[in-house]
Write an enzyme that holds these catalytic residues in place. Structure first.
Site, PDB file in Angstrom:
ATOM      1  CB  THR A 121     -40.830  22.228  51.397  1.00  0.00           C
ATOM      2  OG1 THR A 121     -41.750  21.325  52.005  1.00  0.00           O
ATOM      3  CG2 THR A 121     -40.895  23.574  52.087  1.00  0.00           C
ATOM      4  CE  LYS A 172     -44.098  22.789  53.229  1.00  0.00           C
ATOM      5  NZ  LYS A 172     -43.841  22.052  54.483  1.00  0.00           N
ATOM      6  CB  THR A 174     -43.240  22.807  58.624  1.00  0.00           C
ATOM      7  OG1 THR A 174     -42.184  22.835  59.561  1.00  0.00           O
ATOM      8  CG2 THR A 174     -44.286  23.830  59.013  1.00  0.00           C
ATOM      9  CD  GLU A 225     -46.305   7.703  54.860  1.00  0.00           C
ATOM     10  OE1 GLU A 225     -46.819   6.624  54.560  1.00  0.00           O
ATOM     11  OE2 GLU A 225     -46.569   8.326  55.890  1.00  0.00           O
ATOM     12  CG  ASN A 265     -41.720  -4.678  54.918  1.00  0.00           C
ATOM     13  OD1 ASN A 265     -41.001  -5.501  55.445  1.00  0.00           O
ATOM     14  ND2 ASN A 265     -41.405  -3.411  54.809  1.00  0.00           N
TER      15      ASN A 265
END
Lengths: 356, 356
Positions: free
Chosen positions: B106, B132, B143, B228, B351
């Site tokens: 996806t 995936k 998912t 991420e 950060n």
């Protein structure tokens, strides 16, 4: 009330000991170093700082408590803290509340203060609070500190349950980044300067408790809004749960879900993400009974979508800076409320572009 | 193995029922719609799709299982899925593994496949997997789907514990964004095409189980790295815990901490954040016994920092794309391992600039 982190910082340990007597007179707060992971020398440094404050103020040392926020493992700089103490004591004044609220900020975008006047028998007392927090975008000094002061005359024994109840419905009911710091501290201090003493169990005492709760909730909501570059304050209400614990689990899962918060940012009435969070929360859920409303618009009932028109209406509500999410589990009568924000940083733009 | 989300999607419910017999022959995967929060019509649609596949393949309908990933509350498009099924069946080929791995993506940045050859009595069998996933930066279709295939001949009864053990040390030991989807599915399928049947309890069976575990771990690690915008794969090892549950709690808290992951990104050997996460993990910890090492360099011992030189050495290790974090709680003999990534988006630059 102090952090539940097992590795509580030396200043927290010292403060906890001193609070046991129920009497303190001065709070010393420093930023930059958390004075945590500093062992026995850290403890001695914290105590030495309090001793210096006590000497300058002419009060017993045991009435001073230390609070630190900043980096873990970094010792307090002896010279900097010495200079800081001297200037803080020199500038001490009844009008210094705002300065103190400014001074305790670390990465907070704005100082956080809130206050209430409370009418009691014989006059009026004041409840005023300040806080610092830190959201996901600013986790480098993510300690929460809050100080609520009142000039009412109330014993520590009666202040404690008041504070515990208020924290439960404020600081324990907001979603930030989930890292419980080694230094989190919330203090409620009553000076008695007004000369007014609400009687135990009286309406006056309940009013005072309500004001303390309101001040803490307002501060907690400011912390939510300051975090993560947030632009929306969202109230998450779960009802129809079998138990209060289930309601709390479900509300917490929704409020902490990145996916849900990203949808809030994009004003995307994505009830599926809300239901998904409830599903993994551990709460007792029946897929065929759950209902979800956003901004007062019911989006799903009996576990499935109602109509596309509802989504358009909900989206309009979500464009505002404040809206509600309501979930009915249809399993019982327990309820819980949490406050959260949207996830509003650049990285989230990608996610929130996923539109329904 | 399926999601533990209480609001499991209709295709998951159907797949779970069909897997009970231990025999399936085809897996139908679609993206865009999760076919979740779709009630009875969603279930009927999932079954109808399987029926169509079965008809085209000439196999019993009960041997086809459905998997969906995508938006919750959005019905499967009848015409799109019909076209998709026809073209997928038309293109079916022994060389189609890579195409399938591509097709189930996806928002994955790259397709994820891994394989092992296993020598067994009488020859060699193959274990090949595809997955995936989705990380925090791409939570819109978060998912996890994984399919591990082998040509060994093994009964479902023996495959099940093999899969459970492998998932425990792979998909259950990685940190992603924490949202357990309504559709997560991991399947282990043995075709028996090699004609080779490792005996129950034999060395061959143990080798096969090890290969399955390795393939799943490799796939899980790819999911971590893909999430991420991550640039580092970090192995978090906790030892010296009183119980396995404590070790797991501590490792999980470290692996999931935003603060820790932000420090990884900036190659900041910030052991204090690691210790802080352990402190709030719920594990039994003694502040004066905890030791932390990063990249093989001990940074803290007995709860306090060792020396600035160690930080410089650790920082060099952290500049690499793969390093370890080791925590010794000094309380017992239990241990646990988790895999996580750095937090590598733009929002994190802020950060991670917080340097020690």
């Amino acid at each position: 009330m102090f952090t539940r982190n097992r590795l509580a910082a030396p200043p927290v340990v010292v403060a906890r000991e001193r609070l046991r007597s129920g009497r303190i007179q001065a709070v010393l707060v420093n930023t930059k170093s958390a004075n945590a992971g500093t062992g026995r020398p850290g403890r001695e440094r914290a105590i030495a700082c309090c001793r210096e404050v006590a000497g300058l103020l002419g009060i017993p040392e045991r009435l001073v408590v230390p609070c630190s926020t900043g980096k873990i493992g970094l010792p307090l700089s002896r010279s900097k803290i010495h200079r800081g103490i001297r200037s803080a004591v020199a500038e001490l004044s009844p009008a210094g509340f705002w300065n103190a609220a400014q001074a305790i900020r670390t990465t907070d975008a704005f100082p956080k203060i809130a206050s209430r006047r409370v009418r009691v028998r014989g006059g009026e007392v004041v409840v005023a609070g300040m806080a610092k927090g830190a959201g996901m975008i600013h986790p480098r000094m993510a300690t929460t500190l809050a100080y609520v002061l009142t000039d009412a005359s109330v014993t520590a024994r009666r202040l404690r349950p008041m504070l515990a109840a208020a924290v439960d419905r404020s600081f324990h009911a907001i979603s930030v980044d989930g890292d419980t710091s080694t230094n989190d501290t919330v203090l409620l201090l009553a000076s008695g300067a007004s000369g007014l003493a609400p009687g135990a169990g009286s309406t006056d005492e309940r009013r005072l408790a309500a004001a303390v709760a309101e001040v803490l909730l307002e501060l907690a909501q400011m912390i939510v809004v300051d975090g993560e570059g947030a632009s929306k304050l969202v109230e998450v209400r779960v009802r129809g749960a079998r138990t209060r614990a289930d309601a709390d689990r479900a509300a917490r899962a929704i409020a902490n879900s990145m996916l849900v918060k990203a949808a809030f940012h994009g004003a995307d009435p994505n009830w599926g993400r809300v239901a998904c969070a409830v599903g993994y929360s551990g709460a007792d859920v029946d897929p065929d009974r759950i209902a979800v409303a956003i901004g007062g618009v019911v989006l799903a009932r009996g576990g499935t979508a109602v109509a596309a028109a509802a989504e358009r209406k909900a989206r309009r509500a979500m464009l505002g800076s404040r809206f509600d999410v309501e979930v009915d589990l249809g399993r019982g009568r327990a309820a819980a409320t949490m406050w959260t924000s949207d996830l509003g940083t650049r990285y989230v733009r990608f996610n929130s572009a996923y539109s329904s």
